[in-house]
Scaffold this motif. Structure first.
Motif, PDB file in Angstrom:
ATOM      1  N   LEU A  64       0.833  -1.199   0.000  1.00  0.00           N
ATOM      2  CA  LEU A  64       0.000   0.000   0.000  1.00  0.00           C
ATOM      3  C   LEU A  64       0.862   1.241   0.000  1.00  0.00           C
ATOM      4  O   LEU A  64       1.616   1.479   0.939  1.00  0.00           O
ATOM      5  CB  LEU A  64      -0.894  -0.005   1.238  1.00  0.00           C
ATOM      6  CG  LEU A  64      -1.809   1.192   1.390  1.00  0.00           C
ATOM      7  CD1 LEU A  64      -2.785   1.254   0.234  1.00  0.00           C
ATOM      8  CD2 LEU A  64      -2.534   1.141   2.697  1.00  0.00           C
ATOM      9  N   PRO A  65       0.839   2.050  -1.074  1.00  0.00           N
ATOM     10  CA  PRO A  65       1.691   3.236  -1.110  1.00  0.00           C
ATOM     11  C   PRO A  65       1.136   4.387  -0.300  1.00  0.00           C
ATOM     12  O   PRO A  65      -0.056   4.581  -0.178  1.00  0.00           O
ATOM     13  CB  PRO A  65       1.739   3.582  -2.595  1.00  0.00           C
ATOM     14  CG  PRO A  65       0.530   2.956  -3.172  1.00  0.00           C
ATOM     15  CD  PRO A  65       0.083   1.852  -2.258  1.00  0.00           C
ATOM     16  N   SER A  66       2.025   5.138   0.269  1.00  0.00           N
ATOM     17  CA  SER A  66       1.695   6.395   0.904  1.00  0.00           C
ATOM     18  C   SER A  66       2.813   7.357   0.520  1.00  0.00           C
ATOM     19  O   SER A  66       3.631   7.037  -0.338  1.00  0.00           O
ATOM     20  CB  SER A  66       1.583   6.224   2.418  1.00  0.00           C
ATOM     21  OG  SER A  66       1.141   7.416   3.019  1.00  0.00           O
ATOM     22  N   SER A  67       2.865   8.534   1.121  1.00  0.00           N
ATOM     23  CA  SER A  67       3.925   9.462   0.746  1.00  0.00           C
ATOM     24  C   SER A  67       4.285  10.355   1.915  1.00  0.00           C
ATOM     25  O   SER A  67       3.480  10.568   2.829  1.00  0.00           O
ATOM     26  CB  SER A  67       3.489  10.318  -0.448  1.00  0.00           C
ATOM     27  OG  SER A  67       2.406  11.145  -0.089  1.00  0.00           O
ATOM     28  N   VAL A  68       5.513  10.856   1.880  1.00  0.00           N
ATOM     29  CA  VAL A  68       5.988  11.812   2.868  1.00  0.00           C
ATOM     30  C   VAL A  68       6.620  12.974   2.117  1.00  0.00           C
ATOM     31  O   VAL A  68       7.022  12.842   0.958  1.00  0.00           O
ATOM     32  CB  VAL A  68       7.010  11.184   3.831  1.00  0.00           C
ATOM     33  CG1 VAL A  68       6.390  10.062   4.636  1.00  0.00           C
ATOM     34  CG2 VAL A  68       8.240  10.690   3.076  1.00  0.00           C
ATOM     35  N   GLN A  69       6.709  14.111   2.779  1.00  0.00           N
ATOM     36  CA  GLN A  69       7.308  15.291   2.175  1.00  0.00           C
ATOM     37  C   GLN A  69       8.508  15.729   3.006  1.00  0.00           C
ATOM     38  O   GLN A  69       8.389  15.920   4.208  1.00  0.00           O
ATOM     39  CB  GLN A  69       6.294  16.432   2.083  1.00  0.00           C
ATOM     40  CG  GLN A  69       6.854  17.712   1.467  1.00  0.00           C
ATOM     41  CD  GLN A  69       5.778  18.716   1.148  1.00  0.00           C
ATOM     42  OE1 GLN A  69       5.101  18.641   0.135  1.00  0.00           O
ATOM     43  NE2 GLN A  69       5.600  19.686   2.031  1.00  0.00           N
ATOM     44  N   LEU A  70       9.634  15.855   2.336  1.00  0.00           N
ATOM     45  CA  LEU A  70      10.860  16.288   2.967  1.00  0.00           C
ATOM     46  C   LEU A  70      11.235  17.675   2.455  1.00  0.00           C
ATOM     47  O   LEU A  70      10.967  17.996   1.290  1.00  0.00           O
ATOM     48  CB  LEU A  70      11.999  15.310   2.671  1.00  0.00           C
ATOM     49  CG  LEU A  70      11.729  13.838   2.997  1.00  0.00           C
ATOM     50  CD1 LEU A  70      12.887  12.977   2.540  1.00  0.00           C
ATOM     51  CD2 LEU A  70      11.471  13.650   4.489  1.00  0.00           C
ATOM     52  N   ARG A  71      11.886  18.447   3.303  1.00  0.00           N
ATOM     53  CA  ARG A  71      12.362  19.771   2.884  1.00  0.00           C
ATOM     54  C   ARG A  71      13.867  19.699   2.684  1.00  0.00           C
ATOM     55  O   ARG A  71      14.613  19.375   3.611  1.00  0.00           O
ATOM     56  CB  ARG A  71      12.005  20.825   3.926  1.00  0.00           C
ATOM     57  CG  ARG A  71      12.520  22.215   3.555  1.00  0.00           C
ATOM     58  CD  ARG A  71      11.904  23.285   4.423  1.00  0.00           C
ATOM     59  NE  ARG A  71      12.400  24.613   4.052  1.00  0.00           N
ATOM     60  CZ  ARG A  71      11.865  25.752   4.470  1.00  0.00           C
ATOM     61  NH1 ARG A  71      10.810  25.723   5.255  1.00  0.00           N
ATOM     62  NH2 ARG A  71      12.365  26.903   4.092  1.00  0.00           N
ATOM     63  N   LEU A  72      14.302  20.006   1.469  1.00  0.00           N
ATOM     64  CA  LEU A  72      15.719  19.987   1.149  1.00  0.00           C
ATOM     65  C   LEU A  72      16.358  21.314   1.561  1.00  0.00           C
ATOM     66  O   LEU A  72      15.734  22.381   1.451  1.00  0.00           O
ATOM     67  CB  LEU A  72      15.929  19.755  -0.347  1.00  0.00           C
ATOM     68  CG  LEU A  72      15.247  18.512  -0.925  1.00  0.00           C
ATOM     69  CD1 LEU A  72      15.544  18.390  -2.412  1.00  0.00           C
ATOM     70  CD2 LEU A  72      15.691  17.260  -0.193  1.00  0.00           C
ATOM     71  N   LEU A 105      11.374  20.923  -2.177  1.00  0.00           N
ATOM     72  CA  LEU A 105      10.683  19.847  -1.470  1.00  0.00           C
ATOM     73  C   LEU A 105      10.851  18.552  -2.241  1.00  0.00           C
ATOM     74  O   LEU A 105      10.928  18.542  -3.475  1.00  0.00           O
ATOM     75  CB  LEU A 105       9.189  20.161  -1.327  1.00  0.00           C
ATOM     76  CG  LEU A 105       8.822  21.473  -0.626  1.00  0.00           C
ATOM     77  CD1 LEU A 105       7.322  21.720  -0.731  1.00  0.00           C
ATOM     78  CD2 LEU A 105       9.253  21.440   0.835  1.00  0.00           C
ATOM     79  N   LEU A 106      10.899  17.450  -1.521  1.00  0.00           N
ATOM     80  CA  LEU A 106      10.948  16.128  -2.129  1.00  0.00           C
ATOM     81  C   LEU A 106       9.794  15.310  -1.581  1.00  0.00           C
ATOM     82  O   LEU A 106       9.746  15.026  -0.378  1.00  0.00           O
ATOM     83  CB  LEU A 106      12.283  15.435  -1.828  1.00  0.00           C
ATOM     84  CG  LEU A 106      12.534  14.119  -2.579  1.00  0.00           C
ATOM     85  CD1 LEU A 106      12.691  14.394  -4.077  1.00  0.00           C
ATOM     86  CD2 LEU A 106      13.751  13.398  -2.041  1.00  0.00           C
ATOM     87  N   GLN A 107       8.842  14.970  -2.435  1.00  0.00           N
ATOM     88  CA  GLN A 107       7.690  14.160  -2.043  1.00  0.00           C
ATOM     89  C   GLN A 107       7.960  12.718  -2.468  1.00  0.00           C
ATOM     90  O   GLN A 107       8.050  12.418  -3.662  1.00  0.00           O
ATOM     91  CB  GLN A 107       6.414  14.691  -2.678  1.00  0.00           C
ATOM     92  CG  GLN A 107       6.067  16.093  -2.199  1.00  0.00           C
ATOM     93  CD  GLN A 107       4.850  16.678  -2.889  1.00  0.00           C
ATOM     94  OE1 GLN A 107       4.417  16.185  -3.924  1.00  0.00           O
ATOM     95  NE2 GLN A 107       4.298  17.746  -2.327  1.00  0.00           N
TER      96      GLN A 107
END
Length: 354
Positions: A13-21, A112-114
């Protein structure tokens, strides 16, 4: 600007996170150059695809590869390693879970990297207490078979309405029309900002609706049944004052959010036929257009059952969910599971969660 990296799809099951570069100025310049180069290549490929009417991946690759290399000048400086920050739970997730595709985004100067993740996919539990139905509409974005209006000022309240949402959307529509008529550079900047705000509002409301439905179904041991709204824009005859909401609201997103959240929680999920859900009586089964004396009112001409039309429709959706689930879970002579059940309960390849 954005650049996307694809990865092999994995089961789960895919989900996602957001990172700040947090790149240095030199690193930011290198990443910007890579993104611009990627977008330039995509523009060339798109032009070739439409010019030659070739859209299959393999054929398009053969057609565009050498021309893209010839037209897109410059090469990236190589691999750039960037530091990043994020919520503790997101940082832990990307270390522990398989990674899927990633979107690199520059938003107002912030990189941002999602990242899509693959979460464990629990087995679907049998809906021992039946199904919870939710009717999607225009006057009310969603009404459950329990009578809750979503998103609503009070989620557990009686069927009332979502006047606050409609009022906000109408006010923003009038504001967009004024800015479009003005046509200045500053007006266009405001329009771009409003477009992002509208999208975020719709996404947030759809997350609120889907989260409430899934949590309530999990709490009560039920599955979730929704209408199959594919083609709703061409099928429904809406009042002229409601057409803009009908054509602009992200009904498919709402279904997608509910589907992947039920899969993540191991809750049964099914889409049912939406035909006559607002004209059928859930008590006696009588179907008639006369059962709808007014747009928001239901009154059965046979047994006298009366109530809000959206609530009645949600009850019918819940009943159809029970029948459909029983039909697709009948044992096969070969002993193999029903292929339709696998198709309905399988989560989408990618989605974003809250």
């Amino acid at each position: 600007m954005a650049i996307r990296r694809s990865a092999t799809k994995r089961h789960g099951l895919p989900s996602s996170v957001q990172l700040r570069l947090t790149p240095t100025p030199a690193q930011a310049d290198a990443v910007t150059a890579a993104v611009l180069l990627c977008n330039q290549a995509a523009t060339v490929i798109s032009r070739l695809a439409w010019q030659h009417r070739v859209f299959a991946v393999v054929e398009l690759h053969r057609l565009a590869y050498y021309e893209v290399r010839a037209q897109v000048a410059g090469t990236p400086t190589g691999r750039v390693t960037l530091p990043y920050t994020g919520r503790p739970e997101d940082l832990k997730a990307i270390d522990a879970l398989p990674l899927g595709e990633a979107d690199l985004i520059c938003r107002h100067g912030v990189w941002l990297l999602q990242v899509a993740l693959t979460l464990p996919h629990p087995a679907v539990r049998e809906p021992v207490s039946g199904f919870m139905g939710a009717d999607h509409g225009v006057a009310n974005l969603a009404v459950t078979s329990d009578g809750a209006v979503l998103p609503g000022p009070a989620l557990a309240g009686p069927v009332g309405g979502n006047g606050h949402v409609r009022t906000l959307r109408e006010r923003r529509h009038r504001q967009r029309r004024r800015l479009q008529k003005k046509g200045t550079a500053s007006a266009r900047r405001v329009l771009r900002r409003l477009a992002g705000r509208e999208h975020r509002m719709m996404t947030d409301l759809n997350h609120q609706i889907s989260t409430y439905v899934v949590r309530e179904a999990e709490r009560t041991g039920r599955g979730v049944a929704l209408e199959d709204l594919q083609g709703i824009r061409g099928r429904v005859r809406a009042h002229r004052l409601q057409r803009r909401t009908l054509h602009n609201w992200a009904f498919a997103q709402q279904i997608t959010f509910t589907r992947y959240k039920t899969a993540r929680a191991g809750i049964a999920f099914i889409l049912v036929d939406p035909a006559y859900t607002s004209q059928a009586c859930p008590d006696c089964g009588h179907i008639s257009r006369a059962n709808r004396p007014a747009r928001g009112r239901f009154a059965c001409q046979r047994c006298g059952l009366a109530g809000h039309a959206d609530h009645i429709a949600a009850r019918n959706i819940a009943t159809r969910g029970i029948a459909s689930w029983a039909a697709i879970n009948q044992p096969h002579a070969t002993g193999l599971p029903s292929p339709r059940r696998d198709r309905e309960s399988k989560p989408p390849d990618s989605a974003s969660g809250s």
